[in-house]
Design a protein around this motif. Sequence first.
Motif, PDB file in Angstrom:
ATOM      1  N   GLU A 130      31.009 -48.272  18.293  1.00 56.49           N
ATOM      2  CA  GLU A 130      32.276 -47.564  18.556  1.00 56.49           C
ATOM      3  C   GLU A 130      32.505 -47.303  20.040  1.00 56.49           C
ATOM      4  O   GLU A 130      33.447 -46.605  20.407  1.00 56.49           O
TER       5      GLU A 130
ATOM      6  N   GLU B  49      29.950 -42.822  25.564  1.00 53.31           N
ATOM      7  CA  GLU B  49      29.500 -42.560  24.190  1.00 53.31           C
ATOM      8  C   GLU B  49      30.226 -41.343  23.615  1.00 53.31           C
ATOM      9  O   GLU B  49      30.674 -41.353  22.469  1.00 53.31           O
TER      10      GLU B  49
ATOM     11  N   ARG C 219      33.550 -34.945  17.472  1.00 54.82           N
ATOM     12  CA  ARG C 219      34.675 -35.406  18.293  1.00 54.82           C
ATOM     13  C   ARG C 219      35.839 -34.419  18.321  1.00 54.82           C
ATOM     14  O   ARG C 219      36.994 -34.767  18.080  1.00 54.82           O
TER      15      ARG C 219
ATOM     16  N   MET D 219      33.148 -40.150  24.452  1.00 56.84           N
ATOM     17  CA  MET D 219      34.564 -40.416  24.234  1.00 56.84           C
ATOM     18  C   MET D 219      34.787 -41.209  22.948  1.00 56.84           C
ATOM     19  O   MET D 219      35.830 -41.080  22.309  1.00 56.84           O
ATOM     20  N   GLY D 220      33.818 -42.045  22.588  1.00 55.32           N
ATOM     21  CA  GLY D 220      33.927 -42.808  21.349  1.00 55.32           C
ATOM     22  C   GLY D 220      35.178 -43.669  21.302  1.00 55.32           C
ATOM     23  O   GLY D 220      35.655 -44.145  22.344  1.00 55.32           O
ATOM     24  N   PRO D 221      35.755 -43.868  20.114  1.00 55.42           N
ATOM     25  CA  PRO D 221      36.876 -44.799  19.960  1.00 55.42           C
ATOM     26  C   PRO D 221      38.122 -44.389  20.754  1.00 55.42           C
ATOM     27  O   PRO D 221      39.013 -45.207  20.953  1.00 55.42           O
TER      28      PRO D 221
ATOM     29  N   PRO E 216      34.153 -35.147  29.362  1.00 57.93           N
ATOM     30  CA  PRO E 216      32.817 -34.561  29.471  1.00 57.93           C
ATOM     31  C   PRO E 216      32.512 -34.079  30.898  1.00 57.93           C
ATOM     32  O   PRO E 216      33.206 -34.453  31.835  1.00 57.93           O
TER      33      PRO E 216
ATOM     34  N   GLY F  60      30.326 -35.318  20.775  1.00 54.37           N
ATOM     35  CA  GLY F  60      31.465 -36.233  20.883  1.00 54.37           C
ATOM     36  C   GLY F  60      32.689 -35.412  21.229  1.00 54.37           C
ATOM     37  O   GLY F  60      32.762 -34.212  20.938  1.00 54.37           O
ATOM     38  N   THR F  61      33.627 -36.063  21.897  1.00 54.10           N
ATOM     39  CA  THR F  61      34.800 -35.327  22.329  1.00 54.10           C
ATOM     40  C   THR F  61      36.058 -36.111  21.983  1.00 54.10           C
ATOM     41  O   THR F  61      35.979 -37.177  21.386  1.00 54.10           O
ATOM     42  N   GLY F  62      37.211 -35.541  22.294  1.00 55.57           N
ATOM     43  CA  GLY F  62      38.462 -36.230  21.985  1.00 55.57           C
ATOM     44  C   GLY F  62      39.592 -35.562  22.719  1.00 55.57           C
ATOM     45  O   GLY F  62      39.392 -34.573  23.429  1.00 55.57           O
TER      46      GLY F  62
ATOM     47  N   ARG G 191      31.960 -36.766  36.994  1.00 52.35           N
ATOM     48  CA  ARG G 191      31.774 -35.728  35.987  1.00 52.35           C
ATOM     49  C   ARG G 191      30.504 -35.920  35.159  1.00 52.35           C
ATOM     50  O   ARG G 191      30.217 -35.109  34.285  1.00 52.35           O
TER      51      ARG G 191
ATOM     52  N   GLY H 161      38.202 -32.921  25.504  1.00 55.15           N
ATOM     53  CA  GLY H 161      38.595 -33.412  26.823  1.00 55.15           C
ATOM     54  C   GLY H 161      37.473 -34.178  27.499  1.00 55.15           C
ATOM     55  O   GLY H 161      36.514 -34.608  26.857  1.00 55.15           O
TER      56      GLY H 161
ATOM     57  N   SER I 143      27.355 -35.022  29.588  1.00 56.10           N
ATOM     58  CA  SER I 143      28.320 -35.518  28.606  1.00 56.10           C
ATOM     59  C   SER I 143      28.470 -34.542  27.446  1.00 56.10           C
ATOM     60  O   SER I 143      28.110 -33.374  27.573  1.00 56.10           O
TER      61      SER I 143
END
Lengths: 402, 402
Positions: free
Chosen positions: A234, A171, B45, A173-175, B16, B78-80, B298, B14, B74
Amino acid sequence: MAKAKGNLAIGQSGGPTVAINSSLCGVIQEALAHDEIGEIYGMFRGIQGLLSDQFIDLRRQSPDVIKGLRRTPSAALGTGRYKVTPRDHERILDVLKARNIRYVHYIGGNDSADTSLKLHKLAADAGYELHVIAVPKTVDNDLYGTDHCPGYPSAARFVATALRDTGRDTEAMGPASPVKILEIMGRNAGWLTAAAALAREEEGDPPHLVYVPERPVSVERLVDDVQRCYKEHEHVVIAMSEGAQEAPGKTLGEEYAPKEVDVFGHRMKGGVSDYVAALLRGRLGLKVRLDQPNYLQRSFMLCASPIDLEEAYRIGKKAVQEALTGRIEGMVTLTRDPGPEYHCSAGIASLEGIANREKKLPPGFMNEDGNWPTNAFLAYARPLLGEPWPPSSYVRLTKLFV
Amino acid sequence: MAKAKGNLAIGQSGGPTVAINSSLCGVIQEALAHDEIGEIYGMFRGIQGLLSDQFIDLRRQSPDVIKGLRRTPSAALGTGRYKVTPRDHERILDVLKARNIRYVHYIGGNDSADTSLKLHKLAADAGYELHVIAVPKTVDNDLYGTDHCPGYPSAARFVATALRDTGRDTEAMGPASPVKILEIMGRNAGWLTAAAALAREEEGDPPHLVYVPERPVSVERLVDDVQRCYKEHEHVVIAMSEGAQEAPGKTLGEEYAPKEVDVFGHRMKGGVSDYVAALLRGRLGLKVRLDQPNYLQRSFMLCASPIDLEEAYRIGKKAVQEALTGRIEGMVTLTRDPGPEYHCSAGIASLEGIANREKKLPPGFMNEDGNWPTNAFLAYARPLLGEPWPPSSYVRLTKLFV
């Protein structure tokens, strides 16, 4: 031990679980309480221990060790997967007689029930008095005659816990990395995979899709399912049985399974999840990640269901009690009592109706689309995980954008 | 909020971990306590949330939700994995100015430290007052300037727990299925893999072999190691880093990695563990099984180290405090205090010395043979797992054969 009618042999067979040592403890402690039982022999590595006359002396173990078995995963006697053949019959009888073994308890799944039945018939045919009471164990939950199999509740708890946590990871990490497949044990039966659904607390929570061997799903349908969930959330989290099928008897993608051999001449790896991951990457252009905890599912003690450990202990004791009442063959069973509170009673069933059969998820436990367990399944499985479940309360931020 | 000097933006980046939400909680709770800070914006994100001006209002979240972050795995924001390029600079400055963001806290690993440093330089060059204090997070434990990275202790605890339990499973299977490889995260650094050694309580316990990227091991040496352990124990449990090497810069078996593409045109699966499994099957004729828990390492909250969650929270608070003292760039660090009792103090270091570097296992943390962590490593890692560790006391039967 002058009164002893005979000695007892106990063995563990097939894949370990976190609960079979609890059953072993039940057998030993109950056996110690009865003067009719002389020596208590542990078969070293299952039936092979009997065949090779390798027995561990269980009377001489310290009481603390015996007690500690109730919270020790795996199989303390060692296990094996040996299949008894007619060639072995004479040897088995020789050992049983030489050791004056009159009670046999074999802890295991379908194969072990079959072995127990063979021992019973062998002794009966030879006119040798032998009480063979099997003790069920399997994370696959596929034995007949019992509400569930010890080992399954704890494995189910691991699966639901793992799904919940890796679902949160996906969740987040999303898209960027939206599809997760958790590969779950159960080549022919979907009981353990279906348990992943217990991770969902609120609508929209992972898992989003659950695929089991009993409900084939076409490749097109699978791709559509994932695409629909991706549009909605997503991210998509899938609980995938290692034996999921696209048509009855046809494992998903089996025609694409690697035909090449590696540098050592062995077939290269590629199971259902690897295929589905490649399928989704190719068809939807999405990143797909896999978690394959494999044997952790059956050994992760931290996820043991308290109910499971208690029941496994109880049926171990029950097996000895049944043998002492004079019963010469059978498997201990669990029967769920009626009423709103969960409770199972230990019973007994003939091995004839159990060995060499496989209990699959009944049709009413999966939805029409074959991608989600029904409320009937959830009601069946939920109490088995025991308390506290879920193990803690996670939060989510409210998406108040500014 | 009349006194507010500016607003704060916080992001997570990065992979989670189970502990980064605890850091997020620390940042929010500390920020709420200071009137100099106006709005508290959560980047949705990671840095992409800043670029797209998508911020979650953290002031308006319920206090229970904020508190609950301390035990939620997590990344709640949101992450990216977006890498900032010069093209983005103008946009970033525009958003910072439009929102009057004066404090930025970015929780992440090496890439995030790099992003934080870029933000700092960008603002400094533009003469825009901005305080950028990064918060470390990574299960890889490969950041400079800090004793360890939050997230690592909990992942290490998962790895050691999993190894201990799957090790017992393998021990029970014995020669029937004697080799287990637990594949562990860490493509370039072996910190997490080495933690598997913490599972060993007594000589001979699993794991028997530990391979990390920093200490290449030849194929011949690896086969010899496994053969020797098999002779001694009849089973072998291996902790294998996904980045284990056979020569410096050369991943084990990389020349055998599948060159074929699957039906969708993608490279077929086959990492280090798959190769080593095939190698051992081919050369020793032994059954080899793999556990690949991947992202569970993780995210598995049940294995969270209490010390990790507490430290992650503390460094979140510290980041805000440092920014308010006027510091304009840095990363919060943990420094281990001298003395027999474990304790770490939160400090601060310049991002210049941290970003774009990688801290690998030092030579003194692995033995000469490159197959087992030294006592120095064990002494370093052991306290991080926190209590109670090991999570329970397992027993073994004494092999008193009769």
